[in-house]
Design a protein around this motif. Structure first.
Motif, mmCIF file in Angstrom:
data_model
loop_
_atom_site.group_PDB
_atom_site.id
_atom_site.type_symbol
_atom_site.label_atom_id
_atom_site.label_comp_id
_atom_site.label_asym_id
_atom_site.label_seq_id
_atom_site.Cartn_x
_atom_site.Cartn_y
_atom_site.Cartn_z
ATOM 1 N N LEU A 1 3.021 31.761 -34.025
ATOM 2 C CA LEU A 1 4.181 30.891 -34.209
ATOM 3 C C LEU A 1 4.222 29.811 -33.136
ATOM 4 O O LEU A 1 4.458 28.635 -33.412
ATOM 5 C CB LEU A 1 5.473 31.713 -34.149
ATOM 6 C CG LEU A 1 5.830 32.470 -35.412
ATOM 7 C CD1 LEU A 1 7.010 33.381 -35.143
ATOM 8 C CD2 LEU A 1 6.166 31.501 -36.521
ATOM 9 N N LEU A 2 3.964 30.228 -31.916
ATOM 10 C CA LEU A 2 3.991 29.295 -30.799
ATOM 11 C C LEU A 2 2.987 28.172 -31.021
ATOM 12 O O LEU A 2 3.307 26.988 -30.868
ATOM 13 C CB LEU A 2 3.673 30.046 -29.508
ATOM 14 C CG LEU A 2 3.808 29.244 -28.232
ATOM 15 C CD1 LEU A 2 5.238 28.799 -28.056
ATOM 16 C CD2 LEU A 2 3.385 30.071 -27.037
ATOM 17 N N SER B 1 2.915 21.161 -34.235
ATOM 18 C CA SER B 1 3.758 20.281 -35.044
ATOM 19 C C SER B 1 4.852 19.601 -34.219
ATOM 20 O O SER B 1 5.783 19.045 -34.764
ATOM 21 C CB SER B 1 4.382 21.075 -36.192
ATOM 22 O OG SER B 1 5.211 22.074 -35.655
ATOM 23 N N TYR B 2 4.695 19.622 -32.928
ATOM 24 C CA TYR B 2 5.744 19.037 -32.074
ATOM 25 C C TYR B 2 5.438 17.570 -31.812
ATOM 26 O O TYR B 2 4.538 17.236 -31.056
ATOM 27 C CB TYR B 2 5.793 19.827 -30.762
ATOM 28 C CG TYR B 2 6.735 19.289 -29.711
ATOM 29 C CD1 TYR B 2 8.092 19.268 -29.934
ATOM 30 C CD2 TYR B 2 6.252 18.834 -28.492
ATOM 31 C CE1 TYR B 2 8.954 18.800 -28.972
ATOM 32 C CE2 TYR B 2 7.107 18.354 -27.524
ATOM 33 C CZ TYR B 2 8.457 18.340 -27.766
ATOM 34 O OH TYR B 2 9.311 17.873 -26.812
ATOM 35 N N PHE C 1 4.223 25.716 -33.670
ATOM 36 C CA PHE C 1 5.271 24.793 -33.227
ATOM 37 C C PHE C 1 4.764 23.793 -32.194
ATOM 38 O O PHE C 1 5.217 22.655 -32.169
ATOM 39 C CB PHE C 1 6.486 25.563 -32.704
ATOM 40 C CG PHE C 1 7.320 26.110 -33.803
ATOM 41 C CD1 PHE C 1 8.005 25.249 -34.660
ATOM 42 C CD2 PHE C 1 7.408 27.458 -34.038
ATOM 43 C CE1 PHE C 1 8.760 25.745 -35.704
ATOM 44 C CE2 PHE C 1 8.157 27.963 -35.077
ATOM 45 C CZ PHE C 1 8.834 27.103 -35.916
ATOM 46 N N ILE C 2 3.811 24.240 -31.361
ATOM 47 C CA ILE C 2 3.267 23.278 -30.396
ATOM 48 C C ILE C 2 2.518 22.173 -31.124
ATOM 49 O O ILE C 2 2.658 21.003 -30.819
ATOM 50 C CB ILE C 2 2.335 23.983 -29.387
ATOM 51 C CG1 ILE C 2 3.168 24.833 -28.431
ATOM 52 C CG2 ILE C 2 1.530 22.969 -28.598
ATOM 53 C CD1 ILE C 2 2.364 25.596 -27.426
#
Lengths: 222, 221
Positions: A27-28, A34-35, A31-32
């Protein structure tokens, strides 16, 4: 005491943390990746108003009952006329006005009909040129004011109505904030380029080249 | 080897719980950040500002935000080829008090959904080709003018009441010449100068003196 208590009643709960940690890392990573922190929204610290057109120009059909605002009696000392091509991209910039020397002003033009990236680059070059000229004009105005002339910081932007807004807003940007150094002895102000690291070090403060911009249209066709 | 490890005694048991805690915290952070930036106003493809400043904090409740959105649609060109994301319709979206909008556009037209705001929409077509109910640019501008007028008169009323209260003298609506309420112009980068200018001109005429075009601050300096 505690030890004995634990030993006696404690059945070891073995929570499988590793798979959970694996998922958490997945997950991390997601999100990194797609940040994308989107760019900050900003504004200009210049005063913008629409104004009545100069004589001879006609209302364009796109602004049917465009209200006319009577501005001050004297026209602004600096005028920029921006013309656009068929696609709405900036094609030429003409700098003039009563307060501008013929040498300082003049026409900035690029090959017409460019598209896509080429058009972006052409606009970029024209704007750099415009910035340079506006900077020179402002310097001259400052000198005049220092010699006792009246201060008039207005600028008139006359653009063709089909000009793309992204180009128009960049012309506004050229009447931008920059930096100024005040001489300690004479209290005279000296404009410096924002990008000049040597000058910026010397307590340069933000300063608008043309803090009052009046907007109007030119009738189509060049 | 393995036997030796067994003999060697205790099972190696790293404590993963704090690590997991930290990782979950990080996940929370990135999740929140993903949707954070565009939440402030209506989402629009703004042009790049090269010498802009960060937005000053807005004081007071009076504010008029004019969004000009160009809706891009996939469509076919003359040769029948598919061109994606071509500008087609333009929307003028006002972010003001719902009752003001309703008084101009009609109660029914006003959306209550924040994600689907009330827009004055027009299509770039010749007036003869318009389907019933579609507006051309001229009509859309006229309608936008009405909204700006209404907003201005509402704000002037408010201002006159405030001045009357403060000075003790009667200040009428028509005596209020200048409105300090900021007008924020958020134009799509593909829209044209004429439309933006028409809206700015109307706002200036109605007495708004703070007109602020917004864009995205460019990162290269």
């Amino acid at each position: 005491m505690r030890r004995r208590y634990r030993d006696k009643y404690h059945t070891e709960v073995d929570l499988p943390i590793t798979p959970m940690l694996d998922m958490a890392f997945q997950l991390l990573t997601f999100f990194i990746i797609s940040y994308h922190p989107s760019a900050m929204e900003g504004q200009f610290n210049i005063n913008i108003m629409a104004t009545e057109q100069t004589a001879g120009d006609q209302q364009s059909p796109t602004a049917p009952a465009s209200p006319r605002v009577t501005s001050q009696v004297t026209p602004p000392p600096v005028t920029i006329i921006a013309r656009a091509g068929d696609k709405g991209r900036l094609e030429s910039l003409e700098i003039g006005g009563l307060g501008v020397d013929r040498e300082r002003g003049g026409l900035i033009r690029e090959q017409a009909g460019a598209e896509g990236r080429a058009a972006d680059e052409a606009v970029e070059r024209m704007l750099r040129n415009l910035e340079k000229k506006l900077f020179e004009i402002k310097k001259e105005q400052e000198e005049l004011v220092a010699r006792g002339g009246t201060k008039d910081e207005r600028l008139l932007l006359q653009a063709q109505s089909n000009l793309a807004w992204k180009d128009a807003i960049r012309i506004l940007g050229a009447c931008r904030m920059t930096r100024v150094v005040t001489d300690a002895k004479t209290q005279s102000k000296r404009v410096v380029e924002a990008g000049d690291p040597e000058e910026v070090k010397k307590q340069a403060v933000p300063y608008a080249l043309f803090p009052k911009v009046e907007l109007t249209q030119v009738s189509g066709g060049s | 080897m393995a036997a030796k490890a067994d003999v060697g005694g205790e099972k190696l048991d790293p404590n993963l719980t704090p690590l997991l805690d930290v990782v979950l915290q990080l996940i929370m952070f990135f999740m929140v950040c993903v949707n954070f930036a565009s939440a402030q106003y209506y989402d629009i493809q703004l042009p790049e500002l090269e010498h802009g400043q960060e937005i000053a904090a807005k004081t007071g409740e009076d504010l008029l935000v004019i969004n000009i959105e160009v809706v891009r649609e996939d469509r076919k060109d003359e040769q029948g080829r598919f061109v994606i994301k071509q500008p087609k319709t333009t929307r003028v979206i006002f972010l003001v008090d719902k009752t003001i909008l309703a008084s101009v556009l009609g109660e029914r037209a006003v959306q209550t959904d924040r994600n689907k705001p009330t827009a004055i929409e027009f299509v770039e077509k010749h007036p003869d080709e318009l389907r019933p109910g579609e507006l051309d640019e001229k009509a859309a501008i006229e309608k936008s003018y009405q909204v700006i007028e209404k907003v201005a008169s509402t704000y002037k009323k408010r201002e006159s009441r405030r001045l009357t209260r403060e000075t003790g003298k009667l200040v009428e609506e028509k005596d209020v010449k200048e409105l300090k309420a900021p007008v924020i112009i958020r134009g799509d980068s593909e829209t044209h100068y004429g439309l933006v200018l028409a809206l700015i001109a109307k706002a200036t005429k109605e007495g708004f003196s703070n007109i602020e075009p917004h864009g995205l601050l460019s990162r290269r300096r």
